[in-house]
Motif scaffolding. Structure first.
Motif, PDB file in Angstrom:
ATOM      1  N   UNK A 228     -92.073 -66.391  28.678  1.00 15.77           N
ATOM      2  CA  UNK A 228     -91.373 -65.197  28.216  1.00 15.77           C
ATOM      3  C   UNK A 228     -92.323 -64.030  27.970  1.00 15.77           C
ATOM      4  N   UNK A 229     -93.508 -64.108  28.566  1.00 17.18           N
ATOM      5  CA  UNK A 229     -94.486 -63.051  28.318  1.00 17.18           C
ATOM      6  C   UNK A 229     -94.300 -61.863  29.259  1.00 17.18           C
ATOM      7  N   UNK A 230     -93.995 -60.727  28.657  1.00 26.93           N
ATOM      8  CA  UNK A 230     -93.773 -59.514  29.449  1.00 26.93           C
ATOM      9  C   UNK A 230     -95.068 -59.069  30.131  1.00 26.93           C
ATOM     10  N   UNK A 231     -96.196 -59.243  29.412  1.00 23.49           N
ATOM     11  CA  UNK A 231     -97.503 -58.887  29.976  1.00 23.49           C
ATOM     12  C   UNK A 231     -97.727 -59.624  31.285  1.00 23.49           C
ATOM     13  N   UNK A 232     -97.412 -60.937  31.270  1.00 19.60           N
ATOM     14  CA  UNK A 232     -97.627 -61.741  32.473  1.00 19.60           C
ATOM     15  C   UNK A 232     -96.689 -61.332  33.607  1.00 19.60           C
ATOM     16  N   UNK A 233     -95.454 -60.993  33.262  1.00 16.37           N
ATOM     17  CA  UNK A 233     -94.512 -60.558  34.296  1.00 16.37           C
ATOM     18  C   UNK A 233     -95.050 -59.315  34.997  1.00 16.37           C
TER      19      UNK A 233
END
Lengths: 245, 140
Positions: free
Chosen positions: A136-141
């Motif tokens: 659920x990590x936005x940074x990773x997306x």
């Protein structure tokens, strides 16, 4: 819960995303080169630019939608099932020289449309993979998207050649996708509740099992399909005599 | 007259195989030279969208590019040759072509991986050795 740069988990997920991009973005890059090849050189450049921009915008839109959908109970399971399918498909060799159903664009508009539609369809696997690996990590997306775009824009046939030369990368990619598929299945809110007492061991078992299933099923199907191909598929044949310069 | 098949991917190793054959012909071997380049099949997703003709043209261009140096070397040595561009699995296509055209020998370059790398990477050379029904000469 947002992962941070300081956690090992973050880096593992980032490596997974890079791996997924390498094995799944190659086809998108090729379609751009192919869709525009019938155009005159000047128009070709604009078709490639227009198609690429459209494809990138669509990809960002898709990612936002898929990331949101994955937070809904049971939809992680759907994502997991799709990933299994994508992973196994990756391991099975492709057929012959193509049975194109869609006509290649002979005008700049149709070339751009082809690039955008093809990329929309083909980026789905990539987007689901990234969304799954990013948890659920936005940074990773965002990082995943940022890594996939240059591969699509500049990659051309490089990635496909790499995969062709080193088949182990394909098996590794399939195993990676299977791992992520098992991993998100176990993380679905619907499943998570009743495996909770046995964590984290069940989680790893699901992931490893996913990788194992993909490699076994994929190599078995690949062998079966390969055994059926007997003839050589020639696209061009030429004789070079001595008198020629 | 022997039919000799040389798989060419444009790599230095494949050109060494061509040079080796040119030297043998220079020493008096009478051979009909076939060069073959194998293009990996594009993913179905791609071929669905861009049409059969574009895909085959694309493979032909890529194949011609890979064959260019080998053809130039043979032209320079004034050796007539046949070139083929095929799509599919490298080892399988080479073995099938050798079968169909009744080649007497396959001469190919190897990148000279160590045994461990070979085991890990799985080479098309190893696979071809297994599939070929005629002698295969490896050039390092």
């Amino acid at each position: 819960m947002e992962m941070t740069f300081f956690e090992g988990q973050f880096w593992t997920a980032l490596l997974q995303i890079i791996g997924i991009n390498i094995v799944l973005s190659g086809d998108n890059a090729v379609v751009i080169a192919l869709a525009a090849r019938n155009l005159p050189a000047k128009q070709r450049r604009w078709a490639v630019i227009g198609g690429t921009v459209g494809a990138v915008v669509m990809r960002i839109g898709f990612t936002v939608i898929v990331v949101y959908l994955m937070t809904i109970p049971y939809l992680k399971l759907v994502g997991s099932a799709l990933l299994f399918w994508i992973a196994i498909k990756l391991l099975v060799p492709e057929g012959g020289g193509g049975e194109g159903k869609v006509k290649a664009g002979s005008s700049i508009g149709s070339a751009i449309t082809t690039i955008i539609i093809a990329d929309a369809v083909m980026s789905l696997d990539n987007v689901i993979g990234i969304a799954a690996a990013a948890k659920d990590s936005l940074t990773l997306v965002i990082l995943g998207l940022a890594i996939s775009i240059p591969i699509v824009v500049f990659g051309s046939t490089l990635m496909l050649k790499l995969l062709d030369r080193y088949p182990i990368l394909v098996v590794g990619g399939g195993a990676l996708l299977g791992w992520v598929a098992g991993d998100i299945a176990a993380a679905d809110p619907a499943i998570e509740a009743w495996i909770e007492p046995y964590q984290p061991i069940v989680h790893y078992l699901a992931a490893a099992g996913g990788a194992g299933i993909v490699v076994l099923a994929g190599t078995w199907l690949a062998r079966r399909k390969e055994a059926r191909q007997k003839k050589v598929d020639i696209v061009a044949s030429e004789h070079h005599g001595v008198s020629g310069s | 007259m022997q039919n000799i098949l040389v798989p060419v991917d444009g790599s230095p190793a494949s050109l060494r195989a061509v040079d080796f054959l040119i030297r043998r012909i220079g020493k008096g071997l009478r051979a009909r030279v076939h060069l073959i380049n194998i293009q990996p099949a594009l993913p179905e997703a791609v071929t669905t969208f861009v049409g059969k003709k574009s895909v085959r043209d694309f493979h032909r261009d890529q194949g011609k590019d890979a064959l260019k140096k080998a053809c130039a070397a043979l032209d320079k040595a004034k050796i007539p040759h046949q070139t083929e561009i095929a799509i599919g699995d490298v080892a399988k296509s080479i073995a099938a072509y050798a079968d169909e055209t009744k080649c007497d020998e396959i001469v190919m370059g190897t990148r000279g991986h160590t045994q461990i790398a070979n085991l890990l990477l799985g080479s098309s050379t190893t696979k071809l050795l297994h599939l070929a029904k005629v002698p295969v000469t490896l050039v390092k």
